[in-house]
Design a protein around this motif. Sequence first.
Motif, mmCIF file in Angstrom:
data_model
loop_
_atom_site.group_PDB
_atom_site.id
_atom_site.type_symbol
_atom_site.label_atom_id
_atom_site.label_comp_id
_atom_site.label_asym_id
_atom_site.label_seq_id
_atom_site.Cartn_x
_atom_site.Cartn_y
_atom_site.Cartn_z
ATOM 1 N N GLY A 68 0.856 -1.188 0.000
ATOM 2 C CA GLY A 68 0.000 0.000 0.000
ATOM 3 C C GLY A 68 0.887 1.231 0.000
ATOM 4 O O GLY A 68 1.764 1.368 -0.859
ATOM 5 N N VAL A 69 0.699 2.111 0.975
ATOM 6 C CA VAL A 69 1.544 3.304 1.094
ATOM 7 C C VAL A 69 1.906 3.486 2.565
ATOM 8 O O VAL A 69 1.030 3.539 3.424
ATOM 9 C CB VAL A 69 0.820 4.579 0.598
ATOM 10 C CG1 VAL A 69 1.765 5.776 0.639
ATOM 11 C CG2 VAL A 69 0.275 4.395 -0.804
ATOM 12 N N SER A 81 -2.643 14.445 0.465
ATOM 13 C CA SER A 81 -3.267 14.333 -0.862
ATOM 14 C C SER A 81 -2.904 13.018 -1.538
ATOM 15 O O SER A 81 -3.766 12.318 -2.090
ATOM 16 C CB SER A 81 -2.820 15.492 -1.752
ATOM 17 O OG SER A 81 -3.237 16.716 -1.208
ATOM 18 N N VAL A 82 -1.624 12.665 -1.497
ATOM 19 C CA VAL A 82 -1.199 11.464 -2.203
ATOM 20 C C VAL A 82 -1.730 10.212 -1.492
ATOM 21 O O VAL A 82 -2.010 9.190 -2.146
ATOM 22 C CB VAL A 82 0.344 11.451 -2.378
ATOM 23 C CG1 VAL A 82 1.045 10.959 -1.143
ATOM 24 C CG2 VAL A 82 0.745 10.639 -3.601
ATOM 25 N N ASP A 85 -5.150 9.901 -2.763
ATOM 26 C CA ASP A 85 -5.072 9.366 -4.133
ATOM 27 C C ASP A 85 -4.915 7.848 -4.097
ATOM 28 O O ASP A 85 -5.567 7.118 -4.848
ATOM 29 C CB ASP A 85 -3.864 9.947 -4.880
ATOM 30 C CG ASP A 85 -3.948 11.443 -5.089
ATOM 31 O OD1 ASP A 85 -5.067 11.997 -5.026
ATOM 32 O OD2 ASP A 85 -2.884 12.055 -5.307
ATOM 33 N N ALA A 86 -4.010 7.405 -3.230
ATOM 34 C CA ALA A 86 -3.734 5.964 -3.141
ATOM 35 C C ALA A 86 -4.987 5.196 -2.745
ATOM 36 O O ALA A 86 -5.311 4.153 -3.328
ATOM 37 C CB ALA A 86 -2.610 5.723 -2.136
ATOM 38 N N SER A 88 -8.023 6.117 -3.236
ATOM 39 C CA SER A 88 -8.980 6.169 -4.350
ATOM 40 C C SER A 88 -8.627 5.146 -5.426
ATOM 41 O O SER A 88 -9.495 4.728 -6.191
ATOM 42 C CB SER A 88 -9.018 7.573 -4.954
ATOM 43 O OG SER A 88 -7.880 7.808 -5.769
ATOM 44 N N GLN A 89 -7.361 4.764 -5.471
ATOM 45 C CA GLN A 89 -6.930 3.791 -6.483
ATOM 46 C C GLN A 89 -6.836 2.377 -5.911
ATOM 47 O O GLN A 89 -6.211 1.493 -6.507
ATOM 48 C CB GLN A 89 -5.590 4.223 -7.073
ATOM 49 C CG GLN A 89 -5.683 5.534 -7.838
ATOM 50 C CD GLN A 89 -6.831 5.525 -8.852
ATOM 51 O OE1 GLN A 89 -6.875 4.683 -9.745
ATOM 52 N NE2 GLN A 89 -7.777 6.441 -8.676
ATOM 53 N N ALA A 91 -5.516 1.237 -2.922
ATOM 54 C CA ALA A 91 -4.496 0.828 -1.950
ATOM 55 C C ALA A 91 -5.194 0.496 -0.622
ATOM 56 O O ALA A 91 -6.026 1.271 -0.141
ATOM 57 C CB ALA A 91 -3.478 1.943 -1.754
ATOM 58 N N ALA B 378 -6.150 10.443 -10.491
ATOM 59 C CA ALA B 378 -5.081 9.634 -9.901
ATOM 60 C C ALA B 378 -4.895 8.307 -10.618
ATOM 61 O O ALA B 378 -3.865 7.647 -10.470
ATOM 62 C CB ALA B 378 -5.386 9.390 -8.417
ATOM 63 N N TRP B 458 -0.081 8.939 -9.182
ATOM 64 C CA TRP B 458 -0.066 9.344 -7.775
ATOM 65 C C TRP B 458 1.230 8.912 -7.099
ATOM 66 O O TRP B 458 1.709 9.580 -6.173
ATOM 67 C CB TRP B 458 -1.304 8.838 -7.032
ATOM 68 C CG TRP B 458 -1.464 7.348 -6.906
ATOM 69 C CD1 TRP B 458 -2.180 6.538 -7.717
ATOM 70 C CD2 TRP B 458 -0.887 6.505 -5.896
ATOM 71 N NE1 TRP B 458 -2.096 5.238 -7.298
ATOM 72 C CE2 TRP B 458 -1.317 5.189 -6.174
ATOM 73 C CE3 TRP B 458 -0.067 6.729 -4.800
ATOM 74 C CZ2 TRP B 458 -0.939 4.098 -5.389
ATOM 75 C CZ3 TRP B 458 0.301 5.645 -4.011
ATOM 76 C CH2 TRP B 458 -0.126 4.344 -4.305
#
Lengths: 176, 550
Positions: A68-69, A81-82, A85-86, A88-89, A91, B378, B458
Motif C-alpha cells: 500500500g503506502v 493528498s497522495v 489518491d492511493a 482512491s486507487q 491501496a 489519480a 499518484w
Amino acid sequence: MAAGVGTLNVSSNQLKMAVLKACRGIGVPVAQAQEVAAAIAASPLALNKLLAHLAKPISSASFDFSFGVDVQNAHLLRDFSVCADAVSQGAVLVILRGVAKCDVTQALAQYHGVSAEMDNGDLHVAPHQYPAQKSGRCKVDPDDWRRLGVYAALTYVPETDASRLAGAGAGLTDND
Amino acid sequence: MKDAVIAEAGLRHSEEVMRLSRMGAMFPSRLSFLRSLTRRLIADKSNVSRHHWDMDVEGFGTAVYSVDLGGHTYSLFAITQPLDPDMRTDRVIAEAWDSAFVLYDGLPNALEIARLSKNAPLQELGQFTQKDLCLSRANKSVRLFDQIVTSLRNGADLPMGMIQDIGYLMRTTAVYGNGKFGIADRSEIDARPGLQGPFMAEMLTVWLIRTFTHDLVEHVGGGKLPDHVKRQLGIGNSTGLGMAPFLVSHPLLLHSWMICRETALARVRVTEFGLDTAVQLIDLSRRAAQHLLEWNIADPLHHARIVKLRREWAGLTCGLTAELLMAEGALDRLLLQSVAGSEDLQELTVSWMIEPFGDLVDGLTECMANPHEPTLDAAMDCAELGSALAVHCGYATAVDFTAPHATEQFWYVSESKLEPRIGKRHTEAGADRESPLDITRQIHSLAQDLPGHTGPIWQFLAYFPQHRLAVQRVQALADNPYSEIRDNLVDADMAPVDMLRCKLSFFGASKFDPKSQLWTRITLAQGAPLASDLAAGKVWDDWWLPVSAP
C-alpha cells in the motif's frame, strides 16, 4: 479560545484564500495548498489546529509502496493528498507514520472522501463516504486569524522604490 | 461545456486562440457579461428606484438605488465625499476615493445605511456582512465632471467633444465580489436567476453606479442631461495587474468563456441568413468603422494598432453588399480573409459576425459559469501523462527555460500594499516568494522530470509533490483545450495588458486605453440602456461598440 467560539466573521472565500497563502508561505506546493484551503473552508473549526501544522518545518518524506503506502516523515498538509489518491486507487493499507488525528486530518479526510483514524500511534487512511459538504461564512478566533496572516505574509515580497514605481499596475495620479 | 453542439473541428484551435497576443486583441461581443445582464434586465422589465438621496449642493452625501432582478431586490448604496487631489489615484493602493459603493442584498434600512456609510469608504479596511454583495469605489473624471457641471449651471452647450473622448463621469478602480474583505461569497447568490452568470453581481454594480453618476452630475449642475447624452456616458474603469491572475487561477472558467465564444463563431460561420441580417451586418460594419475612428488614445504603440485596424477594417468591409453577404459561405470566407490581417482585425471580425445572431448564440451565455477547478485523475499512469504532454503541451515543452529572457519576469504580491506586481527575476529580490502563475514553466518542469518513471501518477507525485498542479492542468487540457494561456507568463516579452484585455472584453469593455503594458483604462456600459429606458419600455440590445450620438 476554543475553536468555533470566535468573534471574527469571515467569508468562506476569505478563509480559503488566507489558508491557501499560509500553506504556500511555509512551502506546501500550490495544488496541495488549494486542497487544504478548500478542506478548511468546509470545516472552519479546524483552523486552530491548522496553525500547529503550519508551524512544522517541511522536509522530504519517504514512501514505501510495498504493502500500500507507508509514509515516514510526512508533512500532513503536503502528503495527505497522495494518501487520498492511493486510497482512491484501491491501496488497502495507507499509513502516515507519526501523524496524530486532529481537526485538520478530519477536515482533509472529509474533503477527499476518506477516513483518517489512529491505529497503533499512526494515522490510517481508508475509503469512506460523507454527505456533501458546503462551505459558508464562519466565525474565527481573531488571534488564529492573525497567526494565519503571519504565515500568509511569507508569500509577500518587501517593497522597494523600484518595485513600487515600475512593478505595479495603474498610475499614481487620477486627476484628469 | 454543456452545449458544445458544434463539432470541435469547426472551432478555431486552442493553439491559435489562446495566445496572449490574440487574447490582447479581443473585443466585446454580445456574449459579454454586461450585454447578458442588460438583456436580463430588459426581459425582467426591471425597474430602478431611487429610495434615498441625501446630497449637499456640492454632491457629497449618500444615495440608495434598488432594482428587482430575477425575483430578488438588490440595492446600490453610494457615498461621496470631498477628496484632496493628492489622494486621487487609480492605484489599488489608494486609501480614499471620491465615491464608494456597496451592492446590497435587499433594501437597506436606516440602520444599515448608517453601517454602510461608515464602512464603505474604508473599502478593504471596512467590516462587511453577507448582505454586502459587491464593494467598489470610483474617482471622478474631474475634467469632464466639472465641465458638465459648469455647462448645466450656466445653461451652456454640453462639451460633446469631451463626452465623446472620455465617455464616463467616474471610473472605478476596483469592483470586489465573492467574499473579498468579508462581503458575501458568490455561492450565496450564484443560483439566483439573473446572477448565475460570471460576474453578474459585479456588472449590476457597475451599471447602477453609472446611473448614480448621471444623477450626481445633474444634482450638482442643477440641470438635466438629455437621455442621448446620458447613454454616451458609461462608467470608466482603471485596471492593473490585480485582474490578471484570475485567468490563470480559474482555468476551467476561462475554458468555458472561450469555448462559448468559439462555438458562437463556429455556428455563425455556417449559418444561412436573410436580407435583414445582411443589412444589419453592413450597418454594424459601419458602426465599427466609426467606433475605430472615435477610439483615440495616447499610447503610441497601441494607437498605431488602432490606426492600422481602421485601414484593415475598411479593406475587409468596404464594398460589402447584402447580396454578397447572403451568398453561401460568405461569412466563413470573410473570416478567412481576415486572417491575412492583424489579430486585431481577426478578433474584431469575430465579434462583428456574432453580433446579429442572438437567436443562434445567446443561449451559450448560460454555459459561461463554471464553478469547477481541475482535480487530479489519480488513475492515470505516467505513460498516459507523457502522451498528454506530447499532444497538448508543445507550447510549454518547447520553451528553453535556461535562457534568461524566458524567466526574466516574476509575479508577486507586495508586502506593504498587498497588490500584485511584476519583478525582474535576475535583478530584483523576491523571486523566492513568486506567485505560482508560471504554469507554462511548471508544465515544462514536469515534462523534464517525468521520463523514466512508470506506474500510476499518484506514486510519481509522492516523490514529486511540487508537480501536482502541473499534472492537474495537463490532465484538464485534454477535455478543456481553452483552459490554458499558451504562452510563457514569465518571459521578458510577456505583456500583462493582454490578459487584462481578454478578461475585460468578456466583461463588455470597450475603448481600451492602455497606459503601459501593466494597466489600462476602459469604458463599460457606454451606449447601454438607461434605467429610465427600462422604465419607459424603450429598451434594446443593440449597443455593440459605442459610437457618438447622432
